[in-house]
Structures are given as C-alpha cells and as structure tokens.
Enzyme design. Structure first.
Site, PDB file in Angstrom:
ATOM      1  N   HIS A 146      15.126 -37.636  30.366  1.00  0.00           N
ATOM      2  CA  HIS A 146      14.814 -39.031  30.079  1.00  0.00           C
ATOM      3  C   HIS A 146      15.904 -39.759  29.327  1.00  0.00           C
ATOM      4  CE1 HIS A 146      10.778 -37.961  31.373  1.00  0.00           C
ATOM      5  NE2 HIS A 146      10.586 -39.250  31.538  1.00  0.00           N
ATOM      6  N   GLY A 147      16.842 -39.013  28.774  1.00  0.00           N
ATOM      7  CA  GLY A 147      17.925 -39.704  28.094  1.00  0.00           C
ATOM      8  C   GLY A 147      18.696 -38.756  27.210  1.00  0.00           C
TER       9      GLY A 147
END
Lengths: 470, 381
Positions: A320-321
C-alpha cells in the site's frame, strides 16, 4: 487522469466511446489501447515508456514461459526474468527512497534520495503482468501471441491506475471474443453513476471532515474529535476506493468486459477474516494465489502457516505504500487474522451477532487509524488521542457537537450506503414494478447522481484521490 | 415473458440515452459556447484554451492547462455550484465556506452571516498602531468601530455554531484604547433590529446601518447632526453580494441596494488622477459587485470637497466607510479618505499628509472583522 474529473467525463469518455463503437471489430482493441495510452500519459507522459517496457517484458517472458512447449530451463528463466523485472521496478520506483531514507537515519549515512515521482498505477500493472506470466508458467492460461491484445489487457484504462487488479485469466477470452450489448452498456452506466456518486458526493464530502480534524492543532483536539475524524476516514476510504472500483467495473461493461467484484459490503463483516474476504478482493486473492499458496499455505503445518500468514500480511501492508505505517497496518491485520484463525473465531462464535459486529468494526476503524497517518509521530499522537492518553479532554463541547450536527445527515447516508439496503430495495422494486423501476426510477437515479456529481466537480472544492500513491 | 423483455429493453435504452445526453450536452456545450474571460461570481479571470506545443505536452503543462480550461469553462458552472450548495444544505450543512446560512424570521429569506474567530494578537497590533498614530497628532482622533452582522445574530446561528462574540472583542478593545482616542463602538446603534442594518447576501452594512451609526457618532461626539440628502435611489432585487458568492444557494432573494447621492463640489481619486462630481459610480450598478457603486470601490486616497461649511477631516477607512460617506459628507467641508490597504510607500506618511492637509479631526472607521484580520495598519507608521 481521474475518472472523477470534468476532463475525463466530458472530453475523454465521449471520445473513446464514440471511437470504440464506430470502428469495426478488428480495430476495437487498438482503439482501447490508444486511448488507454493517452489516459496513462496524461500529466506524466514519460512513464508511459516504462509501462510499454513492462508490456514487452510480459509479452516475451509469456511466450517463453510455456512449459508444454519447452521442456528445458527456458520457462523458468523467463519466469524469473519477469519476477525480477516487476519486483525490480517496484523496488526502484516505489521503495528505493524509503530504504535510502531509513538506511540514512539508521546508519547515519548520507545517500541522496532518488527524487523520482511514483509512476501512477505501477503497483497495479506490475501485479497484473506478473500474474499473467506466472499463470502461463503454471499452465493455467495460454501465452498471448497477439501483442496488441496483451497490451490492451495491461493498459485497459478502466482498471489501469487504481484497480481492481484484473487477472489475465479473468478476461483472457474477453480480449478476443467479448460481446458488447445494450444491456451490458446500461448496466455499466448504472454502475459508473453509482461509483461516481460514491466518490464525489460521499467520499469527498466526508473526507473534508477528516481533513479538517487531522489539521486541528493538538491543543484544540479532543478524544471525541479524534474518533469522529477516524470514523470519517473509515467512510472516506471505503467510498473512495469502492467507488473507483465501481466506476472501473462500469466502464469495463460499457466496452463489453466483465471484471470481478472488488468489494462486497466490507463494513457488515462480523470478523476481520470476513472483512478481508469483502475488502479489496482482487488484492487479497492475488496475495493468496501468488504468495500464500506458493509458500505452502496451510499444507506444511501450523507453524509454517502462521509464518506464511504474517509474510502475506506484511507484504499486503507494504504494497500500500513505502511507509512504516502501511507495514504496521499489514502486520496489525496479520496478527488479528492469526488470532482469529487460532482461537478467536471459535471464541467469538458463541457471542451474539451485535458484539461480533462491534468487535470487527472497532478493529477495522483502529486499523484505519494506522493507515491514515504516514507520519509516524502523527500516527502515534492520533492513537494516543483516540484512547485518552493524549492529555486532551474527552470533548471540546460545541466544536465537536457542531462537526457532528453539520455532518449528521451525511453520516446517516454513509451508514445506509455501507449496507446492502439499496441493492435489496432495488431487487424488490425490480420484481414488484419492473417497468416503472427500470424505465423511470433507475434512469432518474442515474441522471441525479451524474448531475449532482458534476455539481460537486464544478465546485472543485475537495477532490483528492486516496489510492493514487499505490 | 415477451412483454417483460420488452420493458427491459426499453429500460436499457432509456438508461443509455440518459448517459449519452449527459455526456454530449456538456461536451458539445464546452465546444460551441463562447469562452468567458472573467467570472464575476468567483471574481477571477478564467483559464483560456491551452497552447499546443511539443514542449507543453512533454512537460505535462498542456494537460494541466487543459484541465483548468475545461473546469473553468464548464457549461452552466454557476448553476452547478448553486446545485452543490443546495445539495449540501439538504445534507444539513448550514455552514459552508466560512459562512452560516440562516433564515430571516418573518420573510424566511436566506441570510448569510460570516463566521468570526477572534484573533487577539492581530487586534492588539492593529489597535496599537491606531493609538500610536492618534497620540502622534495634535488634533482629535475618533475610532468608529462597527460590529459585523454576527455580533447580533449569534443566537440565530445553527446548533453549536462556532463563532466568537464580537461584542466581547469590542469591550476588549475599549480596554485597550483607554482615553487615547475617542472610542465610538456602534453596538447600540446597530443592535436594534439588526437585520435592517446589514445586507443579507453581502458582508457589508447597508445604508440604514450606516445612517444609524453616523448619526449616533455625531450626537455622541458632540457634533451637530446635519441634515442628510434626500436624493436617495434604490436598485431593487438584483444585488447578490460577496457572501452569497461563497455559498450561492439558488433559493437566495437578492438584496436591494439603496444609496444617497448628496450634492458635492468635487471628488478626486488622487493616485488615479480622476475627478467627478458624485460619490456614486453608476457603472457598477450593472455589475455584480454593486456595493462598489459607492465611491467606485476602495482606493488609496480620495478627496472630497462638499462645498459647504464644517470641519476638514481625514478618514482612515475600510470598505464599510463607503456606505457611511454619504452621511459624513453632510457634516464636513472637506474629507480625505485613506485606505491603508493601498496607501503604501506614498510620498507622505499619513501623519505628514494629515498635517499638510490641515485636518481638524481624524476619524478611523473600521469594521470588527477588519481590525481582527487586516495586516496593513503597519503602513500607518
């Protein structure tokens, strides 16, 4: 380009629809490819070359991955090439700065960060091309000999920048043999209008509340405000992301594609296990099929299964990051899922449904409290605030009450829209009053959603897009 | 069975048609309708067609500009923004863009009230500059402080509305000024029937409010209350003010603009080198910002010769003073108005100008929001 922009709605979409439906069959994929490249190149034209490179790699490695044809080491080498290429791209463009910054602070080094902007959608198309090559290697799909078709699959603009992660096997046949129809088109329109409304009317609107609260100075915060903020974010991220998936699925239908569902009312879940079966389904099944099962899944004993679960959830978070909070978020869910698997689900099973539901929602909301703050100190401060360790009052009285009253109706709508009530109502009406429902109610709702969404876009006040950085 | 399929098909056609009409109306109107240069509603120039060049396309400037162009020139944009405002109101949001939307008792007309958040540091600073100035000159200096609409309408704002008490700020300022200057807060003059004193759609007070306040100032400061002009006109039902622009509900009733046009000898806009014989600039009556018809808006220095007897006064002012000027003209022979937002780096400081001009009195006329926010009082030193 974003779906929720006037440029997309009133320039790009009319042009692509018009072009698509006037050209003969053999040109349809070419039209989609061309427009998808423009769509991708919008705003950041250079990275389109990177994506084309990825497509070439997928095409070639796909061809050489066919184990039925080649009984030597070539398929394995091709597979490894594809994995190295895709993971390498992600490492370089998405994670390099994160590693550099952390190495710098950990070992007191002075490596300068790369200064790259993240190519839009790279997390999605890397996973898709990877799934294609792996599936060919496993013999689950045939290699695609038509470069154009493969390129169309990877670049297909409805799902290009924010998913769902459409697996090649899902649309293998559709790439060459799909049928557009009026019925599918109108279903696509309805789905798109619902998605646009979810994103623009609901997500942006409640997102403004989260934004306002997260910018409130610590001295003016309260426990109630921090909960209100994170609940606002809980709604924002669901309606933002599922709205985007709806738009993608709807647009796909307008061009004759059927993508798989990506969300299934996640907030009605009674456990975290259930939540992850309903939230971002295309991502969790991707990790299940390409990480969890290859690692041995549950076939190699309890201990190994626990390790596998933690690996998968750590990676899910990190996907997600490139940030600590996303890792923590993944590990947080990994631990909960592990507990549920080992004993918690059994224990919960005896409790009333309401309690189970509160249990699941509470953990989901706290999870968003981790997800929402990329800055670790802000994250910790917010968690402290939520649980009363922030040295702040329970409530700030009128400021909190005002935020609540100004958003009360919106919260009501958000809660109702998180439940399958509208769908059930629609199904009932479709049976009871098929003509009125289909010819009057549905078109009116579609028109209303489109116009009101356009009104919000015209005011242009607040239109962030949460899943952009992934 | 066949009938069933029949309306399913009809339903599909209708839905698809709705979508097609929606896309094509906006797309076609974007192409065929004439581009606007300026939006009076938003008070800014609008983006125009972007330039196509390889450089622009490569750098991404072209796409940025195109997006700005499309969003600025969107068909029926003002109406769409109104729709958004009203949809938000439907969702119970009576506070939008810093403005509370309430209803007047009796008429039920919408009224827009600006939120006020007290900024003591700025007040301290600004009042400090005014005091310092008053003490540096040897003529009387009076501060006419005008509360804004929120001061009197706090109890009519939505539940739990966040809005600081202006009357409290005014008492705070009373403490700050002490007897360094003549202090004339207009709380009493405006507190009775306050809805008569302010525009519903604009952040200014109106002619009634200004008249009540100036009259009270004259009488409380021991000056004779002069006779005001009876050359008064009203522009009915077409003034939509600045607060309306922040939350342009389609259900808004326009304000009337009433203005007096006293006979004067001359008015001079000093920096602009322009003169006239009326304090009303009628060209603004056809534009959106009709309040700017009073003196043509705000300028660094305006000199008025009224042609009758009385004191010579120097007025330090904000835009509220523009509505009061009609009445102040009646009381004085000559007036020089200084707006510190524009009176920067001029040949003379305000104090020098005051002495040269031979003023008998200095009047500082400011509204509470202005004292609370403006950062230009430093130009007074």
């Amino acid at each position: 380009m974003l779906f929720s922009s006037t440029t997309f709605l009133f320039i790009f979409l009319p042009l692509v629809l018009l072009s698509y439906y006037v050209v003969p069959r053999f040109l349809k994929n070419a039209v989609l490819l061309l427009f998808s490249l423009v769509f991708y190149a919008w705003g950041e034209p250079v990275y389109v070359l990177l994506m084309l490179g990825s497509i070439v790699v997928a095409y070639l490695t796909g061809l050489f991955c066919d184990r039925e044809k080649r009984k030597n080491k070539v398929p394995l080498i091709a597979l490894i090439t594809a994995i190295v290429w895709n993971i390498g791209l992600l490492m370089f463009f998405k994670y390099a700065n994160f590693f550099i910054n952390n190495a710098n602070s950990l070992f007191d080094l002075n490596i300068s960060p790369l200064g790259l902007t993240l190519p839009i959608g790279i997390s999605f198309y890397s996973f898709q091309t990877l799934s294609y090559v792996i599936d060919v290697y496993r013999g689950e799909v045939k290699p695609q000999r038509n470069f154009l078709d493969l390129a169309t699959y990877v670049t297909l603009f409805p799902q290009l920048i924010a998913g769902p992660i459409v697996r090649y096997q899902t649309i293998e046949d559709q790439l060459s043999g799909r049928k557009e129809s009026l019925e599918k088109f109108s279903r696509g329109v309805k789905r798109f209008a619902v998605g646009l409304g979810k994103k623009v009317i609901l997500a942006n609107n409640i997102g403004a509340l989260f934004d306002e609260i997260s910018k409130t100075p610590q001295a003016e915060m309260s426990v109630a405000a921090s909960w209100l903020g994170i609940i606002a974010f809980t709604f924002q991220i669901y309606f933002d992301f599922s709205g985007y998936s709806d738009m993608a699925i709807g647009l796909g239908k307008m061009f004759g594609f059927d993508f798989l569902e990506n969300f299934n009312y996640p907030y009605i879940s009674d456990s975290i296990t259930e939540f992850w079966r309903r939230w971002h389904i295309s991502l969790s099944t991707w990790f299940r099929d390409y990480v969890y099962i290859p690692l041995g899944g549950n076939r190699k004993g309890k201990v190994r299964q626990c390790v596998n679960i933690m690996v998968v959830w750590f990676l899910t978070g990190f996907w997600h990051g490139a940030n600590w909070n996303f890792m923590m978020w993944g590990v947080y869910f990994g631990i909960i899922l592990l507990c549920e698997k080992l004993f918690l689900l059994k224990a919960l099973g005896r409790l009333p449904k309401v309690i189970k539901h509160i249990y699941a929602l509470l953990l989901i909301v706290i999870g968003w409290g981790i997800f929402a703050f990329e800055d670790t100190s802000a994250l910790i401060q917010n968690l402290k605030n939520m649980f009363g360790f922030g040295g702040i009052p329970f409530t700030n009285g009128s400021a909190d009450l005002f935020r609540l009253t100004q958003n009360a109706v919106l919260f009501g709508i958000l809660i109702i829209a998180s439940l399958p009530l509208f769908r059930k109502l629609g199904e009932k009406l479709a049976v009871r009053l098929p003509a009125v429902y289909g010819c009057v109610i549905e078109p009116l709702c579609v028109a209303g959603l489109l116009i009101i969404s356009t009104a919000y876009l015209a005011s242009n006040s607040f239109n962030p897009f949460l899943y952009f950085r992934f | 069975m066949k009938k069933n399929n029949g309306h399913r098909r009809a339903a599909d056609i209708i839905t698809a048609a709705v979508f097609a009409v929606f896309l094509s109306v906006f797309a076609v109107m974007l192409i065929v309708s004439k581009d606007r240069d300026f939006s009076e509603m938003e008070n800014r120039t609008l983006a125009q067609k972007p330039e196509v060049s390889f450089e622009n396309i490569k750098s991404g400037k072209f796409t940025d500009d195109l997006e700005k162009y499309i969003s600025d020139q969107l068909f029926a944009k003002d109406q769409l923004v109104s729709l958004k405002t009203d949809f938000d109101r439907l969702l119970g949001k009576s506070y939008q863009n810093g403005v509370y939307i309430i209803k007047d008792e009796g008429t039920g007309d919408l009224r827009f009230v600006q939120q006020y958040t007290e900024n003591k540091a700025q007040i301290d600073e600004n009042i400090g500059y005014l005091k310092e100035f008053a003490q540096s000159i040897d003529i009387p200096a009076d501060l006419i402080l005008v509360p804004n609409a929120s001061a009197f309408m706090k109890d009519r704002l939505p539940t739990a509305a966040v809005c600081d008490d202006q009357l409290g700020s005014i008492e705070y300022i009373r403490g700050l000024v002490g007897d360094s200057l003549g202090f004339y807060p207009m709380t009493d003059a405006l507190s009775e029937k306050p809805e008569q004193n302010y525009y519903r759609t604009d952040h200014h007070w109106n002619r009634t409010g200004a008249m009540r306040a100036v009259t009270e100032y004259f009488s409380k400061s021991g000056q004779a209350v002069p006779e005001y002009t009876d050359n008064v006109s009203t522009l009915r039902g077409s003034f939509f003010g600045t607060l309306y622009s922040k939350a342009p509900s389609a259900f808004t009733e326009a304000d009337d603009l009433t203005y007096g046009d006293p006979e004067i000898e001359s008015i001079e806009w000093v920096s602009e080198g322009k003169t006239a014989d009326s304090i009303i600039d009628r060209s603004f009556l056809d534009k959106k910002d009709k309040y700017a018809a009073l003196l043509g808006g705000n300028f660094s220095q305006i000199r008025i010769k009224t042609g009758h007897g009385g004191e010579k006064v120097l007025i330090l002012k904000d835009s509220y003073a523009n509505a009061a000027m009609e009445f102040l003209c009646a009381g004085y022979s000559e007036i020089t108005m200084i707006d510190l937002r524009y009176y920067h780096m001029q040949e003379y400081t305000v104090a020098e100008l005051c002495e040269q001009y031979g003023a008998d009195r200095v009047i500082m006329l400011y509204n509470m929001d202005f004292i609370n926010e403006d950062k230009n009082f430093v130009w007074l030193t």
